[in-house]
Design a protein around this motif. Structure first.
Motif, short mmCIF file in Angstrom:
data_model
loop_
_atom_site.label_atom_id
_atom_site.label_comp_id
_atom_site.label_asym_id
_atom_site.label_seq_id
_atom_site.Cartn_x
_atom_site.Cartn_y
_atom_site.Cartn_z
N ALA A 1 0.83 -1.21 0.00
CA ALA A 1 0.00 0.00 0.00
C ALA A 1 0.86 1.26 0.00
O ALA A 1 0.58 2.21 -0.74
CB ALA A 1 -0.94 -0.01 1.20
N LEU A 2 1.90 1.28 0.81
CA LEU A 2 2.77 2.46 0.87
C LEU A 2 3.50 2.68 -0.45
O LEU A 2 3.59 3.82 -0.93
CB LEU A 2 3.77 2.32 2.01
CG LEU A 2 3.24 2.64 3.40
CD1 LEU A 2 4.26 2.22 4.46
CD2 LEU A 2 2.93 4.13 3.53
N ASP A 3 4.02 1.62 -1.03
CA ASP A 3 4.70 1.74 -2.32
C ASP A 3 3.74 2.23 -3.40
O ASP A 3 4.09 3.08 -4.23
CB ASP A 3 5.31 0.40 -2.73
CG ASP A 3 6.62 0.11 -2.02
OD1 ASP A 3 7.29 1.07 -1.60
OD2 ASP A 3 6.99 -1.07 -1.90
N ALA A 4 2.50 1.70 -3.38
CA ALA A 4 1.51 2.09 -4.38
C ALA A 4 1.10 3.55 -4.20
O ALA A 4 0.94 4.29 -5.18
CB ALA A 4 0.28 1.18 -4.29
N LEU A 5 0.94 3.97 -2.95
CA LEU A 5 0.56 5.36 -2.70
C LEU A 5 1.69 6.31 -3.11
O LEU A 5 1.44 7.36 -3.71
CB LEU A 5 0.22 5.56 -1.23
CG LEU A 5 -0.23 6.96 -0.83
CD1 LEU A 5 -1.43 7.42 -1.64
CD2 LEU A 5 -0.54 7.01 0.67
N ALA A 6 2.92 5.94 -2.81
CA ALA A 6 4.05 6.77 -3.24
C ALA A 6 4.07 6.90 -4.76
O ALA A 6 4.29 7.99 -5.30
CB ALA A 6 5.37 6.16 -2.74
N ALA A 7 3.82 5.79 -5.44
CA ALA A 7 3.79 5.82 -6.91
C ALA A 7 2.70 6.74 -7.43
O ALA A 7 2.89 7.43 -8.45
CB ALA A 7 3.61 4.40 -7.45
N ARG A 8 1.55 6.78 -6.73
CA ARG A 8 0.48 7.69 -7.14
C ARG A 8 0.93 9.15 -7.07
O ARG A 8 0.43 10.00 -7.80
CB ARG A 8 -0.75 7.50 -6.22
CG ARG A 8 -1.51 6.19 -6.39
CD ARG A 8 -2.33 6.15 -7.67
NE ARG A 8 -3.15 7.32 -7.85
CZ ARG A 8 -4.36 7.51 -7.30
NH1 ARG A 8 -4.87 6.59 -6.51
NH2 ARG A 8 -5.05 8.61 -7.55
N HIS A 9 1.88 9.42 -6.18
CA HIS A 9 2.43 10.77 -6.04
C HIS A 9 3.68 10.97 -6.91
O HIS A 9 4.36 11.99 -6.78
CB HIS A 9 2.79 11.04 -4.58
CG HIS A 9 1.61 11.29 -3.70
ND1 HIS A 9 0.97 12.51 -3.62
CD2 HIS A 9 0.94 10.47 -2.85
CE1 HIS A 9 -0.03 12.44 -2.76
NE2 HIS A 9 -0.07 11.21 -2.27
N GLY A 10 3.99 9.99 -7.75
CA GLY A 10 5.17 10.10 -8.61
C GLY A 10 6.47 9.88 -7.86
O GLY A 10 7.53 10.34 -8.31
N ARG A 11 6.40 9.19 -6.74
CA ARG A 11 7.58 8.96 -5.92
C ARG A 11 7.97 7.48 -5.93
O ARG A 11 7.14 6.61 -6.13
CB ARG A 11 7.31 9.38 -4.47
CG ARG A 11 7.04 10.84 -4.28
CD ARG A 11 6.63 11.14 -2.84
NE ARG A 11 7.62 10.67 -1.86
CZ ARG A 11 7.39 10.66 -0.54
NH1 ARG A 11 6.23 11.08 -0.07
NH2 ARG A 11 8.33 10.23 0.27
N SER A 12 9.24 7.23 -5.68
CA SER A 12 9.74 5.88 -5.46
C SER A 12 10.42 5.87 -4.10
O SER A 12 11.43 6.54 -3.90
CB SER A 12 10.75 5.48 -6.54
OG SER A 12 11.49 4.32 -6.14
N LEU A 13 9.86 5.13 -3.16
CA LEU A 13 10.44 5.09 -1.82
C LEU A 13 11.86 4.51 -1.86
O LEU A 13 12.75 5.01 -1.16
CB LEU A 13 9.55 4.27 -0.88
CG LEU A 13 8.14 4.83 -0.65
CD1 LEU A 13 7.39 3.96 0.35
CD2 LEU A 13 8.20 6.28 -0.16
N ALA A 14 12.07 3.50 -2.68
CA ALA A 14 13.41 2.90 -2.78
C ALA A 14 14.42 3.93 -3.27
O ALA A 14 15.53 4.03 -2.75
CB ALA A 14 13.38 1.69 -3.71
N ALA A 15 14.03 4.72 -4.29
CA ALA A 15 14.94 5.72 -4.82
C ALA A 15 15.24 6.81 -3.79
O ALA A 15 16.31 7.43 -3.84
CB ALA A 15 14.34 6.35 -6.08
N GLU A 16 14.32 7.03 -2.86
CA GLU A 16 14.52 8.02 -1.81
C GLU A 16 15.27 7.46 -0.61
O GLU A 16 15.51 8.16 0.37
CB GLU A 16 13.17 8.58 -1.35
CG GLU A 16 12.44 9.37 -2.43
CD GLU A 16 11.06 9.83 -1.98
OE1 GLU A 16 10.81 9.83 -0.75
OE2 GLU A 16 10.24 10.19 -2.84
#
Length: 224
Positions: free
Chosen positions: A51-66
């Motif tokens: 869910a967190l990864d999917a939500l980050a993607a909705r915001h154009g973010r990659s948690l791994a890249a951050e």
């Protein structure tokens, strides 16, 4: 495999105290000391990670890249072990997390033992980056979307017939549709993760449940 994925894998093996734990501990220490890892987010299970990864993607973010590693604990009762290893008395990695209301006490006590506060209430945990779902992640998502919209997602996933059969079970007949949907998502291994992603994708960003929204905002600040 990126640094956050390697860190997640190493920490899980280390916490399990298996034969691979010494090597996993060394790998986790090395990764924690590097510049690529910024924050570890401790969640109860894989569906929360999804869910967190999917939500980050909705915001154009990659948690791994951050440099944000989302670490599933394999159950809330394991939180103490992970905070011990990763917190201020361990690797001293910046932490955040998400839990169900029923597991709030486990999280609060783990943070207290780590020296992060005393008699922590929910309002005290949030500035530390730890957020609590009203019941659990599925309940939050179902409530935010509404039962009709969730059933459309179920239909799109090809599960509507199975859900209608499920609703007819004696144990389900007296429950409202929201509770039926929540229970249905936990009946088959992997279904919670499947729906965590599909329900996040169906949400308008203005309707994201508060704990998820605040957690993502917190790690955005802490990662920069």
């Amino acid at each position: 495999m990126d640094a956050t994925a390697r860190f997640r894998q190493a920490v899980i093996e280390w916490a399990a105290d298996s034969a691979q734990a010494p090597a996993a501990a060394a790998a986790a220490r090395e990764l924690a000391a590097g510049a690529e890892l910024r924050t570890a987010v401790l969640v109860e299970g894989v569906s929360d990670e999804v869910a967190l990864d999917a939500l980050a993607a909705r915001h154009g973010r990659s948690l791994a890249a951050e440099g944000i590693a989302v670490v599933p604990l394999g159950g809330a009762t394991n939180i103490g072990r992970f905070v011990q290893l990763l917190g201020p008395r361990g690797l001293d990695v910046p932490l955040a997390g998400l839990c169900d209301a029923g597991e709030e006490g486990h999280f609060a006590r783990a943070l207290e033992r780590a020296g992060l506060g005393h008699d922590l209430a929910r309002a005290d945990m949030e500035p530390l980056g730890f957020y609590v779902c009203v019941a659990d992640l599925e309940e939050e998502l179902i409530r935010s979307l509404g039962a009709e919209s969730v059933q459309r997602v179920v239909d799109a996933q090809g599960d509507l017939r199975a859900f209608r059969i499920f609703q007819k079970q004696p144990a389900q007949r007296e429950r409202n549709v929201e509770r039926q949907l929540r229970r249905f998502m936990g009946t088959i291994s992997g279904r919670k993760s499947q729906y965590a992603r599909s329900l996040i994708d169906a949400l308008a960003l203005a309707e994201v449940p508060r704990p998820l929204d605040r957690l993502l905002a917190h790690v955005s600040v802490s990662a920069h």
